[in-house]
Design a protein around this motif. Structure first.
Motif, PDB file in Angstrom:
ATOM      1  N   PHE A  68      -0.275  -2.400 -15.332  1.00  0.00           N
ATOM      2  CA  PHE A  68       0.783  -3.406 -15.302  1.00  0.00           C
ATOM      3  C   PHE A  68       1.708  -3.222 -16.493  1.00  0.00           C
ATOM      4  N   ARG A  69       2.868  -3.852 -16.430  1.00  0.00           N
ATOM      5  CA  ARG A  69       3.843  -3.749 -17.527  1.00  0.00           C
ATOM      6  C   ARG A  69       3.342  -4.509 -18.756  1.00  0.00           C
ATOM      7  N   HIS A  70       3.592  -3.936 -19.910  1.00  0.00           N
ATOM      8  CA  HIS A  70       3.211  -4.586 -21.159  1.00  0.00           C
ATOM      9  C   HIS A  70       3.907  -5.943 -21.307  1.00  0.00           C
ATOM     10  N   SER A  71       5.096  -6.070 -20.726  1.00  0.00           N
ATOM     11  CA  SER A  71       5.882  -7.298 -20.865  1.00  0.00           C
ATOM     12  C   SER A  71       5.512  -8.368 -19.844  1.00  0.00           C
ATOM     13  N   TYR A  72       4.601  -8.060 -18.921  1.00  0.00           N
ATOM     14  CA  TYR A  72       4.269  -9.023 -17.864  1.00  0.00           C
ATOM     15  C   TYR A  72       3.657 -10.281 -18.475  1.00  0.00           C
ATOM     16  N   ALA A 120      -5.134   8.489 -14.161  1.00  0.00           N
ATOM     17  CA  ALA A 120      -4.799   8.015 -15.504  1.00  0.00           C
ATOM     18  C   ALA A 120      -3.284   7.894 -15.663  1.00  0.00           C
ATOM     19  N   VAL A 121      -2.855   6.809 -16.305  1.00  0.00           N
ATOM     20  CA  VAL A 121      -1.436   6.562 -16.565  1.00  0.00           C
ATOM     21  C   VAL A 121      -1.275   6.365 -18.067  1.00  0.00           C
ATOM     22  N   ASP A 122      -0.378   7.114 -18.660  1.00  0.00           N
ATOM     23  CA  ASP A 122      -0.182   7.038 -20.105  1.00  0.00           C
ATOM     24  C   ASP A 122       1.305   6.909 -20.405  1.00  0.00           C
ATOM     25  N   GLU A 123       1.841   5.713 -20.199  1.00  0.00           N
ATOM     26  CA  GLU A 123       3.248   5.438 -20.424  1.00  0.00           C
ATOM     27  C   GLU A 123       3.374   4.265 -21.380  1.00  0.00           C
ATOM     28  N   PRO A 124       4.318   4.321 -22.331  1.00  0.00           N
ATOM     29  CA  PRO A 124       4.388   3.325 -23.413  1.00  0.00           C
ATOM     30  C   PRO A 124       4.620   1.892 -22.957  1.00  0.00           C
ATOM     31  N   ASP A 125       5.280   1.700 -21.823  1.00  0.00           N
ATOM     32  CA  ASP A 125       5.573   0.334 -21.380  1.00  0.00           C
ATOM     33  C   ASP A 125       4.524  -0.208 -20.415  1.00  0.00           C
ATOM     34  N   LEU A 126       3.449   0.543 -20.187  1.00  0.00           N
ATOM     35  CA  LEU A 126       2.412   0.114 -19.253  1.00  0.00           C
ATOM     36  C   LEU A 126       1.072  -0.029 -19.948  1.00  0.00           C
ATOM     37  N   GLU A 127       0.275  -0.962 -19.453  1.00  0.00           N
ATOM     38  CA  GLU A 127      -1.100  -1.138 -19.925  1.00  0.00           C
ATOM     39  C   GLU A 127      -2.051  -0.875 -18.781  1.00  0.00           C
ATOM     40  N   THR A 128      -3.249  -0.410 -19.133  1.00  0.00           N
ATOM     41  CA  THR A 128      -4.261  -0.068 -18.137  1.00  0.00           C
ATOM     42  C   THR A 128      -5.563  -0.798 -18.434  1.00  0.00           C
ATOM     43  N   GLU A 182       0.844  -1.195   0.000  1.00  0.00           N
ATOM     44  CA  GLU A 182       0.000   0.000   0.000  1.00  0.00           C
ATOM     45  C   GLU A 182       0.879   1.246   0.000  1.00  0.00           C
ATOM     46  N   GLU A 183       0.874   1.978  -1.098  1.00  0.00           N
ATOM     47  CA  GLU A 183       1.690   3.184  -1.222  1.00  0.00           C
ATOM     48  C   GLU A 183       1.004   4.157  -2.165  1.00  0.00           C
ATOM     49  N   MET A 184       1.514   5.371  -2.211  1.00  0.00           N
ATOM     50  CA  MET A 184       0.921   6.380  -3.077  1.00  0.00           C
ATOM     51  C   MET A 184       1.305   6.139  -4.538  1.00  0.00           C
ATOM     52  N   THR A 185       0.599   6.800  -5.427  1.00  0.00           N
ATOM     53  CA  THR A 185       0.675   6.516  -6.860  1.00  0.00           C
ATOM     54  C   THR A 185       2.090   6.573  -7.415  1.00  0.00           C
ATOM     55  N   ASP A 186       2.814   7.648  -7.145  1.00  0.00           N
ATOM     56  CA  ASP A 186       4.155   7.800  -7.717  1.00  0.00           C
ATOM     57  C   ASP A 186       5.075   6.664  -7.295  1.00  0.00           C
ATOM     58  N   ARG A 187       5.006   6.286  -6.044  1.00  0.00           N
ATOM     59  CA  ARG A 187       5.851   5.203  -5.545  1.00  0.00           C
ATOM     60  C   ARG A 187       5.456   3.863  -6.163  1.00  0.00           C
ATOM     61  N   LEU A 188       4.158   3.634  -6.334  1.00  0.00           N
ATOM     62  CA  LEU A 188       3.707   2.395  -6.959  1.00  0.00           C
ATOM     63  C   LEU A 188       4.176   2.305  -8.405  1.00  0.00           C
ATOM     64  N   LEU A 189       4.152   3.408  -9.119  1.00  0.00           N
ATOM     65  CA  LEU A 189       4.630   3.405 -10.508  1.00  0.00           C
ATOM     66  C   LEU A 189       6.126   3.129 -10.562  1.00  0.00           C
ATOM     67  N   ASN A 243      10.327  -0.892 -11.700  1.00  0.00           N
ATOM     68  CA  ASN A 243      11.484  -1.627 -11.172  1.00  0.00           C
ATOM     69  C   ASN A 243      11.202  -3.113 -10.948  1.00  0.00           C
ATOM     70  N   HIS A 244      10.030  -3.583 -11.393  1.00  0.00           N
ATOM     71  CA  HIS A 244       9.657  -4.994 -11.266  1.00  0.00           C
ATOM     72  C   HIS A 244       9.545  -5.442  -9.810  1.00  0.00           C
ATOM     73  N   GLU A 245       9.269  -4.516  -8.910  1.00  0.00           N
ATOM     74  CA  GLU A 245       9.085  -4.867  -7.506  1.00  0.00           C
ATOM     75  C   GLU A 245       7.652  -5.307  -7.236  1.00  0.00           C
ATOM     76  N   ILE A 246       6.714  -4.890  -8.079  1.00  0.00           N
ATOM     77  CA  ILE A 246       5.334  -5.365  -8.029  1.00  0.00           C
ATOM     78  C   ILE A 246       4.918  -5.738  -9.448  1.00  0.00           C
ATOM     79  N   ASP A 247       3.844  -6.518  -9.551  1.00  0.00           N
ATOM     80  CA  ASP A 247       3.378  -6.980 -10.862  1.00  0.00           C
ATOM     81  C   ASP A 247       2.310  -6.081 -11.456  1.00  0.00           C
ATOM     82  N   ALA A 248       1.512  -5.466 -10.607  1.00  0.00           N
ATOM     83  CA  ALA A 248       0.433  -4.595 -11.072  1.00  0.00           C
ATOM     84  C   ALA A 248       0.042  -3.660  -9.940  1.00  0.00           C
TER      85      ALA A 248
END
Length: 313
Positions: free
Chosen positions: A276-280, A149-157, A126-133, A138-143
């Motif tokens: 989550f990461r697109h590569s997951y 809203a998150v709009d980053e090329p390596d992430l899916e929503t 349980e953490e705030m948005t920036d830390r979770l991202l 860093n592959h410390e969490i899976d999702a």
């Protein structure tokens, strides 16, 4: 050089402290320091600049750490691929959630998920948005379960549900005798907000058209670090606040001197999504988690059709 050494230098770079890095890696500080020293000697460069008071990353160290993180990410992908091949619904599923959502949503999910998928081990943070991202990258969490809203090329929503906001105010507040609360009412009231960094604070300001307000003075001083503290301030008569619908299941709704009323504005809600990461590789594990989550939602929120959306390149 091995993956363990790379893990050590990444931990030191992130904590800027050999002792804290050793705790994170579950080794003694002499062991970690010795391995890093051996790595530096083998490479012929200093990755860290050490003093009695601080640890800094050298310029060549920054370049090495960039590649070290990429290698560790790929190593994690290899492990996840192997696990997915054996059984995608077995093993740990590391889910992060924001503090204004986790205490109210996760208790609804834990037991049903365990009953339906006993081999899937949910690991929560349980953490705030920036830390979770950051942890997601860093592959410390899976999702991560987020409400922004998150709009980053390596992430899916995957949008999951829309959660309406309710207004919480003291029983002796002027709102008590009002049949309908308008946006103009909110613009002219004392609204308590969470401290900086919580997405709920910005969402409340946007809904109530409070941009630029309450940057100083009593209400700014009363910003709280948690929703529970915020509600205690409301119960003590210090003002009103906005509460997401799932939090209406909390104990504060009875005997606290607080009146809660649903806002009837079209945009008075937040959209909760799984990012989550697109590569997951373990998509089936995420699908199982989503299926259970949507089945357990109360009728105070609006479930959405779970469809993945990629970020922009």
């Amino acid at each position: 050089m091995n993956l363990r050494d790379l893990k050590y230098i990444i931990a030191v770079a992130e904590t800027r402290h050999f002792g804290k890095a050793a705790e994170r890696c579950f080794v003694s500080q002499p062991t970690l320091s010795g391995q890093i020293k051996k790595l530096e000697e083998g490479l012929g460069v200093a990755i860290f600049e050490r003093t009695n008071r601080s640890v800094a990353v050298t310029p060549i160290g920054n370049a090495i750490l960039e590649h070290a993180r990429l290698i560790m990410e790929q190593a994690d992908v290899i492990e996840q691929l192997a696990l997915a091949h054996q059984d995608p619904l077995a093993g740990p599923l590391r889910i992060g959630a924001i503090p204004t959502l986790s205490p109210y949503l996760m208790p609804l999910i834990l037991l049903p998920l365990k009953q339906q998928h006993p081999q899937l081990k949910l690991v929560l943070s349980e953490e705030m948005t920036d830390r979770l991202l950051d942890r997601l990258h860093n592959h410390e969490i899976d999702a991560a379960l987020l409400a922004t809203a998150v709009d980053e090329p390596d992430l899916e929503t995957i949008p999951l549900f829309d959660e309406p906001f309710w207004l919480a105010h003291p029983r002796d507040h002027a709102f008590y005798n009002k049949e309908t609360i308008t946006r103009a009412d909110l613009e002219n009231t004392e609204l308590l907000l969470l401290s900086e960094g919580h997405c709920l604070a910005k969402q409340a300001m946007d809904i109530c058209h409070l941009k630029g307000r309450q940057e100083q003075g009593v209400m700014a001083d009363l910003r709280a670090a948690s929703l529970e503290t915020l509600l205690q301030l409301v119960g003590a008569g210090f003002g009103s606040t906005l509460v997401p619908a799932l939090a209406m299941r909390g104990s504060w709704t009875s005997g606290s001197g607080i009146v809660a009323r649903k806002l009837e504005f079209k945009d008075a809600y937040r959209r909760v999504s799984l990012v989550f990461r697109h590569s997951y590789p373990r998509r089936k594990a995420l699908e199982a988690f989503i299926e259970v989550l949507l089945a357990q939602l109360p009728n105070t929120v609006t479930a959405l059709k779970a469809t993945a959306r990629k970020g922009k390149k």
